[in-house]
Design a protein around this motif. Structure first.
Motif, PDB file in Angstrom:
ATOM      1  N   ALA A 147       0.840  -1.210   0.000  1.00  0.00           N
ATOM      2  CA  ALA A 147       0.000   0.000   0.000  1.00  0.00           C
ATOM      3  C   ALA A 147       0.870   1.254   0.000  1.00  0.00           C
ATOM      4  CB  ALA A 147      -0.932  -0.015   1.205  1.00  0.00           C
ATOM      5  N   MET A 148       1.955   1.245   0.792  1.00  0.00           N
ATOM      6  CA  MET A 148       2.839   2.420   0.834  1.00  0.00           C
ATOM      7  C   MET A 148       3.462   2.678  -0.542  1.00  0.00           C
ATOM      8  SD  MET A 148       4.972   2.046   4.402  1.00  0.00           S
ATOM      9  CE  MET A 148       5.875   3.591   4.223  1.00  0.00           C
ATOM     10  N   ILE A 149       3.880   1.606  -1.192  1.00  0.00           N
ATOM     11  CA  ILE A 149       4.516   1.764  -2.511  1.00  0.00           C
ATOM     12  C   ILE A 149       3.487   2.255  -3.521  1.00  0.00           C
ATOM     13  CG2 ILE A 149       5.644   0.492  -4.402  1.00  0.00           C
ATOM     14  CD1 ILE A 149       6.921  -1.277  -2.112  1.00  0.00           C
ATOM     15  N   ALA A 150       2.265   1.679  -3.455  1.00  0.00           N
ATOM     16  CA  ALA A 150       1.215   2.073  -4.417  1.00  0.00           C
ATOM     17  C   ALA A 150       0.813   3.540  -4.234  1.00  0.00           C
ATOM     18  CB  ALA A 150       0.001   1.160  -4.253  1.00  0.00           C
ATOM     19  N   ARG A 151       0.828   4.034  -2.993  1.00  0.00           N
ATOM     20  CA  ARG A 151       0.413   5.436  -2.811  1.00  0.00           C
ATOM     21  C   ARG A 151       1.582   6.408  -2.990  1.00  0.00           C
ATOM     22  NH1 ARG A 151      -0.627   4.663   3.665  1.00  0.00           N
ATOM     23  NH2 ARG A 151       1.461   5.214   4.324  1.00  0.00           N
ATOM     24  N   GLY A 152       2.757   5.883  -3.325  1.00  0.00           N
ATOM     25  CA  GLY A 152       3.859   6.741  -3.738  1.00  0.00           C
ATOM     26  C   GLY A 152       4.818   7.162  -2.637  1.00  0.00           C
ATOM     27  N   ASP A 153       4.753   6.506  -1.465  1.00  0.00           N
ATOM     28  CA  ASP A 153       5.635   6.914  -0.365  1.00  0.00           C
ATOM     29  C   ASP A 153       7.126   6.807  -0.729  1.00  0.00           C
ATOM     30  OD1 ASP A 153       3.243   7.127   0.914  1.00  0.00           O
ATOM     31  OD2 ASP A 153       3.768   5.875   2.633  1.00  0.00           O
ATOM     32  N   THR A 210       5.669  -4.459  -5.299  1.00  0.00           N
ATOM     33  CA  THR A 210       5.900  -3.361  -6.250  1.00  0.00           C
ATOM     34  C   THR A 210       4.755  -3.196  -7.239  1.00  0.00           C
ATOM     35  OG1 THR A 210       7.021  -4.817  -7.818  1.00  0.00           O
ATOM     36  CG2 THR A 210       8.424  -3.687  -6.212  1.00  0.00           C
ATOM     37  N   GLY A 211       3.927  -4.233  -7.381  1.00  0.00           N
ATOM     38  CA  GLY A 211       2.863  -4.191  -8.394  1.00  0.00           C
ATOM     39  C   GLY A 211       3.411  -4.320  -9.804  1.00  0.00           C
ATOM     40  N   GLN A 212       4.626  -4.843  -9.939  1.00  0.00           N
ATOM     41  CA  GLN A 212       5.251  -4.995 -11.258  1.00  0.00           C
ATOM     42  C   GLN A 212       5.511  -6.473 -11.557  1.00  0.00           C
ATOM     43  OE1 GLN A 212       8.718  -2.462 -11.920  1.00  0.00           O
ATOM     44  NE2 GLN A 212       7.997  -1.061 -10.346  1.00  0.00           N
ATOM     45  N   GLU A 213       5.584  -6.783 -12.847  1.00  0.00           N
ATOM     46  CA  GLU A 213       5.878  -8.161 -13.256  1.00  0.00           C
ATOM     47  C   GLU A 213       7.331  -8.278 -13.699  1.00  0.00           C
ATOM     48  OE1 GLU A 213       3.706 -10.060 -12.455  1.00  0.00           O
ATOM     49  OE2 GLU A 213       1.917  -8.831 -12.453  1.00  0.00           O
ATOM     50  N   VAL A 214       7.875  -9.474 -13.505  1.00  0.00           N
ATOM     51  CA  VAL A 214       9.248  -9.738 -13.940  1.00  0.00           C
ATOM     52  C   VAL A 214       9.242  -9.946 -15.456  1.00  0.00           C
ATOM     53  CG1 VAL A 214      11.182 -11.346 -13.728  1.00  0.00           C
ATOM     54  CG2 VAL A 214       9.790 -10.770 -11.722  1.00  0.00           C
ATOM     55  N   THR A 215      10.155  -9.296 -16.147  1.00  0.00           N
ATOM     56  CA  THR A 215      10.197  -9.444 -17.608  1.00  0.00           C
ATOM     57  C   THR A 215      11.341 -10.352 -18.061  1.00  0.00           C
ATOM     58  OG1 THR A 215      11.468  -7.405 -17.710  1.00  0.00           O
ATOM     59  CG2 THR A 215       9.095  -7.225 -18.108  1.00  0.00           C
ATOM     60  N   LYS A 216      12.542 -10.139 -17.499  1.00  0.00           N
ATOM     61  CA  LYS A 216      13.670 -10.984 -17.918  1.00  0.00           C
ATOM     62  C   LYS A 216      14.604 -11.186 -16.743  1.00  0.00           C
ATOM     63  CE  LYS A 216      16.413  -7.131 -19.698  1.00  0.00           C
ATOM     64  NZ  LYS A 216      17.240  -6.613 -20.771  1.00  0.00           N
ATOM     65  N   LEU A 301      -2.276   2.842  10.006  1.00  0.00           N
ATOM     66  CA  LEU A 301      -1.720   2.042   8.914  1.00  0.00           C
ATOM     67  C   LEU A 301      -2.746   2.046   7.777  1.00  0.00           C
ATOM     68  CD1 LEU A 301      -0.037  -1.022  10.665  1.00  0.00           C
ATOM     69  CD2 LEU A 301       0.998   1.116   9.931  1.00  0.00           C
ATOM     70  N   SER A 302      -2.386   1.409   6.676  1.00  0.00           N
ATOM     71  CA  SER A 302      -3.300   1.366   5.525  1.00  0.00           C
ATOM     72  C   SER A 302      -4.491   0.460   5.831  1.00  0.00           C
ATOM     73  CB  SER A 302      -2.541   0.798   4.322  1.00  0.00           C
ATOM     74  OG  SER A 302      -1.999  -0.455   4.679  1.00  0.00           O
TER      75      SER A 302
END
Ligand SMILES: NC(=O)c1ccc[n+]([C@@H]2O[C@H](COP(=O)([O-])OP(=O)(O)OC[C@H]3O[C@@H](n4cnc5c(N)ncnc54)[C@H](O)[C@@H]3O)[C@@H](O)[C@H]2O)c1
Length: 385
Positions: A147-153, A210-216, A301-302
């Motif tokens: 949640a902290m990463i998604a809200r840009g902390d 991180t909400g990101q996918e691994v690419t390579k 907290l979130s």
């Protein structure tokens, strides 16, 4: 909410992960444990299920018998947990999904990428949930980290560093121990040992927070006990689709390390660190600021963290409670489907078959890269390219 019927395959007496599932599924009173095929030995499975309170006609000898028995009932199980050894996950999960059951499958979801793609297709077609037990993402402070990463902390995330390194297969004498040996044998374990067993938890955690996918990725795999064919140690560099650089170390020969799952995320405005062995604290360092300890259960907290916490601050919450948060999410989604109501979007954090498939693609990529001296390899499943 309607109490749901829950069944389990695997997790028999003396198994490692069975008790954690039973504790977790039962914790919030959302599931009743009503059916099981718990053991590879039919009689042992029937006896143990009854000892745990399952009625004799639903204490099954094997999973096919369970599928047949449950199909014939009005009050069939709503959710089946598959906690058998890895090589059986695919056929059991596939069979239950195809018969219209929701499934929570242990990791790794399958043995191959192709099987993983099949499961995703079947789950999508059936409209049933296929969740995968990356249960450590159920911890309150892991959800807070997300949640902290998604809200840009942290601002843009530059780097994620994650580890899952233990020392429990470090004794060279274990090379001949049948309980350990199979894990490093490609005929039984597939293309990867330590990365497929533990590394995928760390890699999934990196994607989750991180909400990101691994690419390579590029992998350096080693068998530090020389008789092992598959790796007992790997260092994996990876890249993510949001531009984040990733580093992952996994090992089973790291004497002195116990569980060893940790994750650190470094952004342009701050850094975060969380360790599975100390799950009630999250360390946050804002750029040019002071190191802060965020305690599970503290105020402000979130909502994601609050939803995943049960006991007050200062009292440790551990792994079965994290797994229980996966079960709570599933109960909400399954309950909403049954009752024809809309789902609480906060319950959408449980790991899905798509995550299980991404892990299988990463396992294949690590094995390939390891053989090619660390060549960079596409880590995306073909169906997501
Ligand atoms: N998510 C996690 O954090 C986590 C942690 C540990 C293990 N796991 C996974 O859980 C699974 C089980 O691991 P474990 O360590 O508990 O194994 P285990 O060997 O301790 O127990 C396996 C259990 O499954 C039973 N079994 C085997 N074949 C069966 C079959 N065909 N039908 C019914 N029961 C069967 C065995 O009798 C035993 O009771 C593995 O896939 C493992 O990767 C996940």
């Amino acid at each position: 909410m309607t109490k749901l019927n829950w069944g389990m395959i695997g997790g028999g007496e003396g198994s490692q992960i069975g008790p954690a599932h039973r504790l977790s599924a039962g914790l919030d009173g959302l599931f009743s444990f009503v059916a099981g095929a718990l053991d590879h030995n039919p009689e042992a499975g029937r006896c143990y299920a009854q000892k745990l309170g399952v009625a004799s006609d639903r204490a099954y000898g094997d999973w096919r018998e369970m599928l047949q028995g449950e199909n014939a009932r009005e009050d069939r199980v709503d959710l089946v947990t598959v906690a058998t050894p890895n090589s059986t996950h695919f056929e059991i999960t596939k069979a239950f999904l195809e018969s219209g059951y929701h499934v929570l499958c242990e990791k790794p979801m399958t043995m191959t990428v192709e099987e993983g793609e099949d499961i995703v297709r079947i789950a999508r077609k059936s409209g049933k949930i296929c969740a995968v037990n990356y249960g450590y993402t159920g911890y309150s402070l892991v959800r807070h980290m997300k949640a902290m990463i998604a809200r840009g902390d942290l601002g843009k995330v530059r780097l994620v560093v994650t580890e899952f390194a233990h020392g429990h297969h470090a004794d060279a004498a274990d090379a001949d121990n049948p309980r350990v040996r199979w894990r490093y044998d490609p005929k039984q374990a597939g293309v990867s040992a330590q990365f497929a067993d533990c590394g995928i938890h760390a890699l999934h955690m990196a994607s989750f927070v991180t909400g990101q996918e691994v690419t390579k990725l590029s992998a350096d795999c080693a068998s530090l006990i020389e008789s092992r064919v598959l790796e007992d140690d790997a260092m994996v560099n990876f890249r993510m689709n949001g531009g984040t650089v990733g580093r992952l170390w996994t090992s089973s020969i790291a004497i002195g390390r116990q569980h060893g799952l940790t994750i650190q995320v470094f952004g342009e405005k701050g850094g975060l660190k969380w360790m599975q062995e100390h799950p009630n604290q999250l360390y946050y360092m804002p750029l040019n600021g002071r190191l802060q300890t965020i305690e599970r259960g503290e105020e402000n907290l979130s909502p994601e963290a609050d939803r995943a916490t049960r006991v007050t601050i200062g009292h440790a919450e551990g792994m079965p409670l994290a797994f229980a948060n996966i079960y709570t999410d599933l109960a909400e989604v399954i309950g909403a489907q049954k009752e024809g109501r809309s789902v609480d979007p906060a319950a959408n954090l449980y790991p899905k078959s798509e995550d299980g498939l991404r892990s299988m693609a990463a396992v294949a990529a690590v094995a390939k890269s390891g053989k090619e001296e660390g060549a960079w390899v596409d880590a995306r499943p073909p169906m997501f390219r």
